[in-house]
Motif scaffolding. Structure first.
Motif, mmCIF file in Angstrom:
data_model
loop_
_atom_site.group_PDB
_atom_site.id
_atom_site.type_symbol
_atom_site.label_atom_id
_atom_site.label_comp_id
_atom_site.label_asym_id
_atom_site.label_seq_id
_atom_site.Cartn_x
_atom_site.Cartn_y
_atom_site.Cartn_z
ATOM 1 N N LEU A 98 -20.514 -1.963 11.641
ATOM 2 C CA LEU A 98 -21.050 -3.230 12.137
ATOM 3 C C LEU A 98 -22.562 -3.265 11.938
ATOM 4 O O LEU A 98 -23.113 -4.260 11.453
ATOM 5 C CB LEU A 98 -20.704 -3.408 13.622
ATOM 6 N N ALA A 99 -23.238 -2.187 12.273
ATOM 7 C CA ALA A 99 -24.689 -2.116 12.059
ATOM 8 C C ALA A 99 -25.031 -2.185 10.568
ATOM 9 O O ALA A 99 -25.985 -2.854 10.163
ATOM 10 C CB ALA A 99 -25.246 -0.832 12.673
ATOM 11 N N ARG B 3 -23.289 -3.647 8.126
ATOM 12 C CA ARG B 3 -23.100 -5.018 7.623
ATOM 13 C C ARG B 3 -24.201 -5.948 8.132
ATOM 14 O O ARG B 3 -24.669 -6.806 7.401
ATOM 15 C CB ARG B 3 -21.724 -5.549 8.041
ATOM 16 N N SER B 4 -24.620 -5.762 9.370
ATOM 17 C CA SER B 4 -25.721 -6.588 9.899
ATOM 18 C C SER B 4 -26.986 -6.348 9.094
ATOM 19 O O SER B 4 -27.691 -7.294 8.737
ATOM 20 C CB SER B 4 -25.974 -6.252 11.372
ATOM 21 N N ARG C 182 -29.082 -9.056 6.760
ATOM 22 C CA ARG C 182 -30.519 -9.301 6.932
ATOM 23 C C ARG C 182 -31.278 -9.049 5.638
ATOM 24 O O ARG C 182 -32.177 -9.803 5.279
ATOM 25 C CB ARG C 182 -31.078 -8.438 8.062
ATOM 26 N N ASP D 49 -16.732 -8.944 8.959
ATOM 27 C CA ASP D 49 -17.332 -10.111 8.314
ATOM 28 C C ASP D 49 -17.016 -11.389 9.082
ATOM 29 O O ASP D 49 -17.869 -12.255 9.249
ATOM 30 C CB ASP D 49 -16.870 -10.232 6.863
ATOM 31 N N LEU E 93 -19.208 -11.323 12.174
ATOM 32 C CA LEU E 93 -20.618 -11.567 11.867
ATOM 33 C C LEU E 93 -20.879 -13.034 11.553
ATOM 34 O O LEU E 93 -21.947 -13.548 11.872
ATOM 35 C CB LEU E 93 -21.078 -10.679 10.707
ATOM 36 N N LEU F 161 -21.280 -14.532 14.870
ATOM 37 C CA LEU F 161 -22.559 -14.134 15.468
ATOM 38 C C LEU F 161 -23.715 -14.900 14.851
ATOM 39 O O LEU F 161 -24.645 -15.306 15.547
ATOM 40 C CB LEU F 161 -22.788 -12.632 15.298
ATOM 41 N N ALA F 162 -23.681 -15.101 13.540
ATOM 42 C CA ALA F 162 -24.768 -15.801 12.858
ATOM 43 C C ALA F 162 -24.876 -17.243 13.332
ATOM 44 O O ALA F 162 -25.976 -17.785 13.440
ATOM 45 C CB ALA F 162 -24.559 -15.745 11.353
ATOM 46 N N ARG G 284 -25.193 -13.908 21.353
ATOM 47 C CA ARG G 284 -24.842 -12.842 20.407
ATOM 48 C C ARG G 284 -24.421 -11.555 21.097
ATOM 49 O O ARG G 284 -23.477 -10.906 20.671
ATOM 50 C CB ARG G 284 -26.002 -12.579 19.455
ATOM 51 N N THR H 105 -20.837 -9.879 20.609
ATOM 52 C CA THR H 105 -20.752 -8.507 20.112
ATOM 53 C C THR H 105 -19.947 -7.648 21.083
ATOM 54 O O THR H 105 -19.083 -6.869 20.666
ATOM 55 C CB THR H 105 -22.160 -7.908 19.908
#
Length: 167
Positions: A60-61, A63-64, A68, A89, A92, A95-96, A103, A107
């Motif tokens: 997860l970190a 992909r974040s 970014r 995905d 995320l 979240l976006a 968020r 999460t």
């Protein structure tokens, strides 16, 4: 081995609410009700579900960070593990689109659902207790939150910003 007594005395954990015990209290209770070897595996995070959750949160970190980097137009070579791709995905993208204040809640909900998946088939065993311990640590951030302290912190931050701005 199963731990029916230990499982029965644990308070129910609810997402977004302070738990009925601290991780330290859980560890003390677990230490008293299982073998040293089992407790060592539980507290060291060596159980399969604990390792799977670490892989999930690491991905997860990852992909974040990749998203970014793409937004900042940085050329980074990220390896692409496929293990959780679709699940993360989708999360995320939610979240976006969410407001920044939402968020953390989204999460936490994603992580809670993953723990639900990992817990399937584990009732009263060591794996169940490892997942319970992860949930307890996740909920620890809700302990001690109260409106008065939050308002005081907010007012101090405003005063500091005002002082910095006027200086």
């Amino acid at each position: 081995m199963i731990y029916p007594y230990l499982t029965a005395v644990l308070p129910t954990l609810t997402p977004g609410h302070a738990p009925g015990m601290t991780p330290e209290e859980f560890d003390e209770l677990a230490r008293d009700n299982m073998s040293e070897t089992a407790f060592a595996r539980l507290s060291a995070g060596e159980l399969p579900g604990q390792r799977a959750m670490r892989r999930f949160t690491d991905y997860l970190a990852f992909r974040s960070a990749r998203i970014r980097a793409e937004r900042l137009d940085l050329a980074c070579a990220f390896p692409e593990p496929e293990e959780f791709a679709g699940e993360i995905d989708f999360a995320l993208s939610s979240l976006a689109a969410a407001a920044p204040a939402e968020r953390e809640t989204l999460t936490d909900a994603l992580l809670w659902r993953k723990l639900d998946d990992l817990e399937t088939g584990h009732e009263m065993d060591l794996e169940h207790l490892g997942i319970y311990r992860m949930r307890l640590k996740m909920l620890q951030k809700y302990t001690g939150r109260d409106e008065t302290r939050a308002r005081e912190n907010f007012e101090r931050a405003l005063e500091k910003l005002s002082a910095d701005y006027l200086a």
